[in-house]
Design a protein around this motif. Structure first.
Motif, PDB file in Angstrom:
ATOM      1  N   SER A   1       8.029  54.063  22.385  1.00 41.73           N
ATOM      2  CA  SER A   1       8.117  54.957  21.224  1.00 41.73           C
ATOM      3  C   SER A   1       7.845  56.407  21.590  1.00 41.73           C
ATOM      4  O   SER A   1       8.281  57.324  20.885  1.00 41.73           O
ATOM      5  CB  SER A   1       7.131  54.499  20.132  1.00 41.73           C
ATOM      6  OG  SER A   1       5.785  54.672  20.556  1.00 41.73           O
ATOM      7  N   GLN A   2       7.127  56.635  22.673  1.00 38.35           N
ATOM      8  CA  GLN A   2       6.852  57.993  23.125  1.00 38.35           C
ATOM      9  C   GLN A   2       8.049  58.617  23.831  1.00 38.35           C
ATOM     10  O   GLN A   2       8.096  59.836  24.027  1.00 38.35           O
ATOM     11  CB  GLN A   2       5.649  57.988  24.077  1.00 38.35           C
ATOM     12  CG  GLN A   2       4.338  57.628  23.402  1.00 38.35           C
ATOM     13  CD  GLN A   2       3.227  57.357  24.390  1.00 38.35           C
ATOM     14  OE1 GLN A   2       3.471  57.111  25.579  1.00 38.35           O
ATOM     15  NE2 GLN A   2       1.987  57.407  23.923  1.00 38.35           N
ATOM     16  N   ARG A   3       9.025  57.792  24.198  1.00 40.30           N
ATOM     17  CA  ARG A   3      10.151  58.265  24.986  1.00 40.30           C
ATOM     18  C   ARG A   3      11.495  58.119  24.301  1.00 40.30           C
ATOM     19  O   ARG A   3      12.485  58.695  24.742  1.00 40.30           O
ATOM     20  CB  ARG A   3      10.178  57.508  26.327  1.00 40.30           C
ATOM     21  CG  ARG A   3       8.984  57.840  27.223  1.00 40.30           C
ATOM     22  CD  ARG A   3       8.788  56.782  28.317  1.00 40.30           C
ATOM     23  NE  ARG A   3       7.755  57.170  29.261  1.00 40.30           N
ATOM     24  CZ  ARG A   3       6.453  57.034  29.049  1.00 40.30           C
ATOM     25  NH1 ARG A   3       6.016  56.522  27.896  1.00 40.30           N
ATOM     26  NH2 ARG A   3       5.574  57.392  29.970  1.00 40.30           N
ATOM     27  N   ALA A   4      11.544  57.332  23.225  1.00 40.04           N
ATOM     28  CA  ALA A   4      12.814  57.115  22.528  1.00 40.04           C
ATOM     29  C   ALA A   4      12.535  56.662  21.104  1.00 40.04           C
ATOM     30  O   ALA A   4      11.428  56.246  20.772  1.00 40.04           O
ATOM     31  CB  ALA A   4      13.645  56.055  23.263  1.00 40.04           C
ATOM     32  N   LYS A   5      13.548  56.752  20.266  1.00 38.76           N
ATOM     33  CA  LYS A   5      13.429  56.313  18.884  1.00 38.76           C
ATOM     34  C   LYS A   5      13.559  54.797  18.824  1.00 38.76           C
ATOM     35  O   LYS A   5      14.511  54.214  19.359  1.00 38.76           O
ATOM     36  CB  LYS A   5      14.511  56.961  18.017  1.00 38.76           C
ATOM     37  CG  LYS A   5      14.406  56.597  16.544  1.00 38.76           C
ATOM     38  CD  LYS A   5      15.490  57.299  15.732  1.00 38.76           C
ATOM     39  CE  LYS A   5      15.371  56.917  14.255  1.00 38.76           C
ATOM     40  NZ  LYS A   5      16.415  57.591  13.432  1.00 38.76           N
ATOM     41  N   LEU A   6      12.598  54.158  18.168  1.00 35.29           N
ATOM     42  CA  LEU A   6      12.634  52.717  18.018  1.00 35.29           C
ATOM     43  C   LEU A   6      13.084  52.333  16.612  1.00 35.29           C
ATOM     44  O   LEU A   6      13.004  53.130  15.676  1.00 35.29           O
ATOM     45  CB  LEU A   6      11.247  52.113  18.271  1.00 35.29           C
ATOM     46  CG  LEU A   6      10.606  52.354  19.646  1.00 35.29           C
ATOM     47  CD1 LEU A   6       9.293  51.587  19.743  1.00 35.29           C
ATOM     48  CD2 LEU A   6      11.543  51.961  20.773  1.00 35.29           C
ATOM     49  N   ALA A   7      13.533  51.099  16.471  1.00 35.04           N
ATOM     50  CA  ALA A   7      13.848  50.573  15.144  1.00 35.04           C
ATOM     51  C   ALA A   7      12.560  50.476  14.320  1.00 35.04           C
ATOM     52  O   ALA A   7      11.456  50.453  14.872  1.00 35.04           O
ATOM     53  CB  ALA A   7      14.501  49.201  15.276  1.00 35.04           C
TER      54      ALA A   7
END
Length: 372
Positions: A136-142
């Protein structure tokens, strides 16, 4: 004889050959199947698998393969998340009380298993599969994954011991629990990838295999291969649906979901594997590629980089560095001889490190250290 209860998303067909996954062979924890097979030979441990699964309607206990399988009903993930996984935790806890294990070994923080197992008052070992907080710190999660990431620190802190499959994953765990007791444990590659010879495609061909989640960073890969610099190199995207990307250049091919045998055949043809992930405790596909003898191009935020000798058996690039991906692909696909030679570099070491026999040997050593 010591009892070990393993709580995991084991494929149901490992306990009952009549049961099949509704998604076929595409996506499951293949290392758990390898572990289950290896544990058939164990005579000095009483192994109990605890497998919550929403396809199970009532509790079943199956004794087979020198192990005991407890198949439990499971709530839907969204319901479980909203209720703090009370239903799943109660089922698991009651099962553990009946088993009365000397050690509980739980796999993964992305589901309810480890949350449920963390309430057991005994020795507990957690094996990390994915790390949603780091993702979540590196990309958008569902949405579900974002909410589940909130459970992760709580869960990890409640376990006495942790295993990770890579130094990268261990570093991320220490960001949550600085003084965590961490063991390194490689998760085994399926036997089918050890016994296949490469038969390269006649023209340069690279393969990606995985999901289209934002953390996998597929748009960067598509940009890299859409450039005229790589127009002569073909790219296969396994696990990507045709409707997810359209109007692609002629050298990029959407392969859709593949079964495990189909995936193996794609690896056989590929000159190299490419994996541009923004964060990954593995990926398993990189390990499968190295065991088969493929060079691998992946990012510095992939745990499997430990199996890549930069410039020799592949390349480790910064996440999102399109130019570095292009240069790496051009070097690896310079000739079939280059692709074959790079794939062979360090291959035997990878085959030893990623075998089921090595995994079970190391895991039993971990069990012994904890139990003693």
């Amino acid at each position: 004889m010591k009892k070990v209860a393993i709580i995991a998303n084991l494929p149901l067909w490992e306990a009952d050959s009549r049961m099949q996954s509704p998604q076929g062979e595409w996506h499951y924890c293949v290392w758990l199947s390898a572990l289950c097979k290896a544990l058939e030979q164990m005579e000095d441990l009483d192994i109990h698998w605890v497998v919550p699964n929403k396809s199970v309607k009532e509790t079943r206990v199956i004794n087979t393969r020198n192990q005991t399988f407890h198949l439990l009903p499971k709530a839907r993930l969204t319901v479980g998340q909203l209720t703090g996984y009370v239903y799943d935790s109660y089922r698991v806890y009651q099962t553990l009380r009946r088993i009365n294990p000397d050690l509980v070994h739980s796999w993964g923080t992305e589901d309810s298993f480890s949350i449920a197992a963390s309430h057991y008052r005994g020795k507990k070992l957690l094996s990390i599969q994915g790390l949603l907080k780091a993702y979540s710190q590196r990309a958008k999660l569902a949405r579900f994954e974002r909410w589940q990431a909130h459970y992760e620190p709580y869960t990890i802190r409640r376990f006495d011991y942790v295993t990770t499959e890579s130094p990268w994953a261990a570093d991320r765990v220490r960001e949550i629990v600085p003084n965590a007791n961490i063991f390194h444990l490689e998760y085994a590659v399926e036997e089918r990838f050890f016994n296949t010879q490469r038969q390269l495609a006649p023209t340069p061909y690279c393969l990606y295999a995985g999901t289209n989640a934002p953390v996998k960073n597929i748009p960067t890969l598509i940009k890299a291969f859409s450039s005229p610099a790589l127009s002569q190199v073909h790219l296969g995207l396994a696990g990507i649906r045709p409707d997810e990307y359209q109007s692609l250049p002629s050298n990029i091919h959407i392969l859709g979901r593949l079964g495990r045998e189909e995936l193996k055949m794609q690896l056989t043809k590929a000159w190299a594997l490419v994996h541009p992930s923004l964060a990954d405790t593995g990926p398993t596909i990189a390990k499968e590629a190295r065991v088969m003898g493929l060079p691998v191009i992946l990012t510095s935020d992939c745990g499997s980089k430990q199996h890549i000798a930069h410039g020799h058996s592949g390349y480790i690039v910064a996440p999102g560095d399109i130019e570095a991906i292009q240069k790496s692909v051009l070097h690896v696909t310079k000739s079939q001889e280059t692709a074959l030679a790079m794939g062979e570099y360090g291959r035997q070491e990878c085959r030893h490190a990623l075998s089921a026999s090595t995994m079970i040997e190391n895991l039993l050593n971990i069990y012994q250290r904890i139990l003693s």
